[in-house]
Design an enzyme around this catalytic site. Structure first.
Site, PDB file in Angstrom:
ATOM      1  CD  GLU A 197      -3.067  -1.201   2.083  1.00 40.26           C
ATOM      2  OE1 GLU A 197      -2.807  -0.714   3.189  1.00 40.26           O
ATOM      3  OE2 GLU A 197      -4.155  -1.748   1.820  1.00 40.26           O
TER       4      GLU A 197
HETATM    5  C1  HEC Z   1      -3.416   1.017  -1.468  1.00 43.00           C
HETATM    6  C2  HEC Z   1      -4.751   1.342  -1.055  1.00 43.00           C
HETATM    7  C3  HEC Z   1      -4.978   1.792   0.359  1.00 43.00           C
HETATM    8  C4  HEC Z   1      -4.357   2.816   1.026  1.00 43.00           C
HETATM    9  C5  HEC Z   1      -3.233   3.710   0.550  1.00 43.00           C
HETATM   10  C6  HEC Z   1      -5.021   2.900   2.306  1.00 43.00           C
HETATM   11  N1  HEC Z   1      -5.993   1.974   2.397  1.00 43.00           N
HETATM   12 FE1  HEC Z   1      -7.292   1.754   3.905  1.00 43.00          FE
HETATM   13  N2  HEC Z   1      -7.855  -0.021   3.152  1.00 43.00           N
HETATM   14  C7  HEC Z   1      -7.468  -0.524   1.942  1.00 43.00           C
HETATM   15  C8  HEC Z   1      -7.875  -1.907   1.855  1.00 43.00           C
HETATM   16  C9  HEC Z   1      -7.642  -2.843   0.674  1.00 43.00           C
HETATM   17  C10 HEC Z   1      -8.498  -2.215   3.075  1.00 43.00           C
HETATM   18  C11 HEC Z   1      -9.006  -3.576   3.509  1.00 43.00           C
HETATM   19  C12 HEC Z   1      -7.783  -4.412   3.880  1.00 43.00           C
HETATM   20  C13 HEC Z   1      -8.099  -5.637   4.687  1.00 43.00           C
HETATM   21  O1  HEC Z   1      -9.204  -5.747   5.203  1.00 43.00           O
HETATM   22  O2  HEC Z   1      -7.235  -6.473   4.834  1.00 43.00           O
HETATM   23  C14 HEC Z   1      -8.495  -0.977   3.858  1.00 43.00           C
HETATM   24  C15 HEC Z   1      -9.105  -0.848   5.103  1.00 43.00           C
HETATM   25  C16 HEC Z   1      -9.213   0.369   5.761  1.00 43.00           C
HETATM   26  C17 HEC Z   1     -10.053   0.640   6.889  1.00 43.00           C
HETATM   27  C18 HEC Z   1     -10.985  -0.354   7.557  1.00 43.00           C
HETATM   28  C19 HEC Z   1     -12.414  -0.123   7.196  1.00 43.00           C
HETATM   29  C20 HEC Z   1     -13.298  -1.177   7.781  1.00 43.00           C
HETATM   30  O3  HEC Z   1     -14.484  -1.177   7.491  1.00 43.00           O
HETATM   31  O4  HEC Z   1     -12.813  -2.023   8.540  1.00 43.00           O
HETATM   32  C21 HEC Z   1      -9.855   1.938   7.263  1.00 43.00           C
HETATM   33  C22 HEC Z   1     -10.522   2.670   8.396  1.00 43.00           C
HETATM   34  C23 HEC Z   1      -8.845   2.467   6.379  1.00 43.00           C
HETATM   35  N3  HEC Z   1      -8.509   1.504   5.458  1.00 43.00           N
HETATM   36  C24 HEC Z   1      -8.281   3.698   6.502  1.00 43.00           C
HETATM   37  C25 HEC Z   1      -7.100   4.045   5.849  1.00 43.00           C
HETATM   38  C26 HEC Z   1      -6.210   5.112   6.253  1.00 43.00           C
HETATM   39  C27 HEC Z   1      -6.429   6.005   7.437  1.00 43.00           C
HETATM   40  C28 HEC Z   1      -5.207   5.119   5.360  1.00 43.00           C
HETATM   41  C29 HEC Z   1      -3.975   6.012   5.353  1.00 43.00           C
HETATM   42  C30 HEC Z   1      -3.156   5.946   6.526  1.00 43.00           C
HETATM   43  C31 HEC Z   1      -5.469   4.055   4.403  1.00 43.00           C
HETATM   44  N4  HEC Z   1      -6.607   3.423   4.742  1.00 43.00           N
HETATM   45  C32 HEC Z   1      -4.675   3.808   3.293  1.00 43.00           C
HETATM   46  C33 HEC Z   1      -6.788   0.154   0.970  1.00 43.00           C
HETATM   47  C34 HEC Z   1      -5.983   1.245   1.245  1.00 43.00           C
END
Ligand code: HEC
Ligand code: HEC
Length: 454
Positions: free
Chosen positions: A213
């Site tokens: 990521e």
């Molecule tokens: C490359 C794409 C990407 C980036 C950059 C990214 N995310 Fe995500 N995010 C995801 C994905 C894919 C998941 C689910 C992963 C899993 O469940 O294993 C996720 C899950 C989440 C969730 C959980 C939501 C839930 O319903 O449980 C949150 C909150 C979140 N991200 C916030 C952030 C924050 C804050 C950042 C920056 C610090 C960030 N993400 C950066 C792709 C990204």
């Protein structure tokens, strides 16, 4: 009844007739004499014939029943034999099984609160939210300085997602899971599809260090990227107190505080529950009733439509309680269906780990779900109708549009020492459409409007 079974019945009838004939002949020529019954006076002969005949008939009926039971399809037999289902209950850990819908209990529909709960050690303040928002949009938190949280969670033009099946991180690398929306994540007691983060603060420390990521080598390296920008000093002072060191933990705290403002209590459903009886269409109302009666509420419960939420019937209003731990996770897929192969639903096992044959997943929120496709943890499904079919079949054993019906299931709770019986639902395609209509009523008016304006 199939042609096969008719054949067996026919054999049974022929056997009975042949048996009766043999008995009559035996009685007439042999037994009557041997037993001293007069061959000319009828009573004794008739009695003997009837006794022997009954024996043979009983045997034949038994044989036919056994054959029928062995050849009838399982769905026909199951409703006839409730006891058989006791073999499918008593799993090693029943709390991870799809639970029985609480049909008779009164279910209280709840609107989303106007504010999200915050932990005692990270109260939400305007200054912290401002800082967190800035960090959320800052690509310098990634190794290549071109991926921010907002790259995958578009909260400006989009609905907190990237619209891809799975997410794209630094250097074009593709991840393995679909990005859930950050809208209303603040109401979830555990984060990520597999629930591995215990708070938004925890969660926010994941993506920067994830090699696909954002790819940063360490939390300290992330903090350094923020420190190098003098423009962050003042907002940090305002948010955490003058001179407070800029650390990875505080960066995560600020981002979490910002995320607690990303909530949508403005869905037609919320308006309806708050008293506007015209907020839902007739189809949405039918869908709402089906959502309860078919058992979706067994998992997608409470104001955030997730048993993994802070705001659940079991938890009371935020921030007083944390949802019951057992209510947060479920086996998915719960039943074997053709969907498992079609959408590779068991390739990723979530919280269950690689050794298991099924996945275990945190129950996701369904708020804004109509706006956040493609769906499921692997983003494999493009149509919401199809997600509803998959859920109904694999989580509730429903038969849809004439698919084979699984009949009845019995669930045993070792904790409560209680047994409950569930008649699996039968849904028509029109029912599926009504459920989809209801899910659309969970879309924020503001987000929907924003999308429509594009
Ligand atoms: C490359 C794409 C990407 C980036 C950059 C990214 N995310 Fe995500 N995010 C995801 C994905 C894919 C998941 C689910 C992963 C899993 O469940 O294993 C996720 C899950 C989440 C969730 C959980 C939501 C839930 O319903 O449980 C949150 C909150 C979140 N991200 C916030 C952030 C924050 C804050 C950042 C920056 C610090 C960030 N993400 C950066 C792709 C990204
Ligand atoms: C036994 C618990 C359970 C029941 C009952 C259940 N669900 Fe789910 N639902 C889940 C889980 C777990 C997931 C996450 C699946 C995954 O990992 O992809 C999910 C995912 C979903 C999603 C996709 C969410 C997304 O963001 O991709 C929708 C839509 C959904 N459910 C709707 C329903 C509907 C409608 C019903 C009733 C017909 C229902 N569910 C019944 C547990 C359940």
């Amino acid at each position: 009844m199939s042609a096969d079974n008719l054949g067996f019945l026919l054999i049974g009838v022929i056997a009975v007739m042949a048996g009766a004939t043999i008995v009559l002949m035996l009685v007439r020529s042999e037994l009557a004499q041997a037993s001293g019954v007069s061959p000319t006076r009828g009573g004794g002969r008739l009695f003997l014939a009837a006794a022997l005949g009954m024996g043979i008939v009983a045997f034949t009926v038994k044989l036919t029943t056994f054959t029928l039971m062995a050849t009838l399809p399982q769905q026909v037999i199951n409703p006839l034999m409730v006891e058989r289902h006791f073999t499918e209950i008593v799993p090693a850990d029943w709390t991870k099984m799809p639970g029985p819908p609480q049909k008779d209990a009164i279910y209280q529909w709840q609107a989303l609160p106007q504010a999200a709960p915050a932990p005692a050690d990270n109260p939400t303040t305007i200054e912290k939210v401002e800082l967190g928002k800035r960090l959320f949009f800052d690509p310098n938190l990634s190794l290549t300085r071109d991926v921010s949280c907002a790259s995958c969670h578009d909260v400006v033009g989009g609905t907190g997602v990237d619209g891809r099946r799975t997410s794209k991180g630094i250097r074009g690398q593709m991840g393995g899971r679909n990005a859930p929306t950050v809208w209303n994540a603040a109401f979830q007691a555990v984060l990520f599809w597999d629930g591995r983060a215990a708070s938004l603060e925890d969660q926010a420390m994941g993506p920067p260090l994830n090699p696909i990521e954002m790819g940063m080598p360490s939390g300290e390296a992330v903090a350094q990227r923020v420190r190098e920008n003098a423009g962050y000093r003042e907002p940090f002072d305002l948010a955490f107190g003058k001179g407070t060191p800029i650390t990875f933990e505080r960066i995560a705290q600020a981002i979490a505080a910002y995320e607690r403002t990303l909530i949508t209590p403005d869905a037609p459903y919320d308006r309806f529950v708050r008293g506007d009886r015209s907020a839902l269409t007739p189809a949405q109302l039918r869908g709402m009733a089906l959502f309860q009666s078919t058992g979706c509420i067994a998992c997608h419960s409470g104001a955030n439509f997730s048993g993994a939420s802070f705001v659940d019937l079991t938890a009371g209003d935020p921030p007083s309680g944390v949802a019951n731990d057992n209510g947060r996770f479920r086996m998915f897929p719960g039943n074997d269906t053709p969907y498992v192969q079609r959408y590779k639903l068991t390739a990723d096992k979530g919280a269950a780990g690689a050794g298991s044959d099924r996945g275990i997943w945190r129950i996701p929120s369904l708020r804004n779900v109509a706006l956040t496709g493609p769906w499921l943890h692997n983003g494999s499904v493009d149509k919401l109708e199809e997600v509803v079919r998959i859920m109904a079949a694999s989580q509730l054993g429903a038969s849809i549009n004439g698919e084979p019906h699984l009949g009845r299931a019995v669930f045993w709770s070792p904790d409560e020492r209680s047994v409950s019986r569930v008649d699996r639902p039968v849904l028509s395609e029109a029912d599926v459409q009504d459920l989809v209509a209801f899910l659309k009523a969970l879309s924020s008016a503001r987000l929907a409007q924003k999308l429509a304006a594009q």
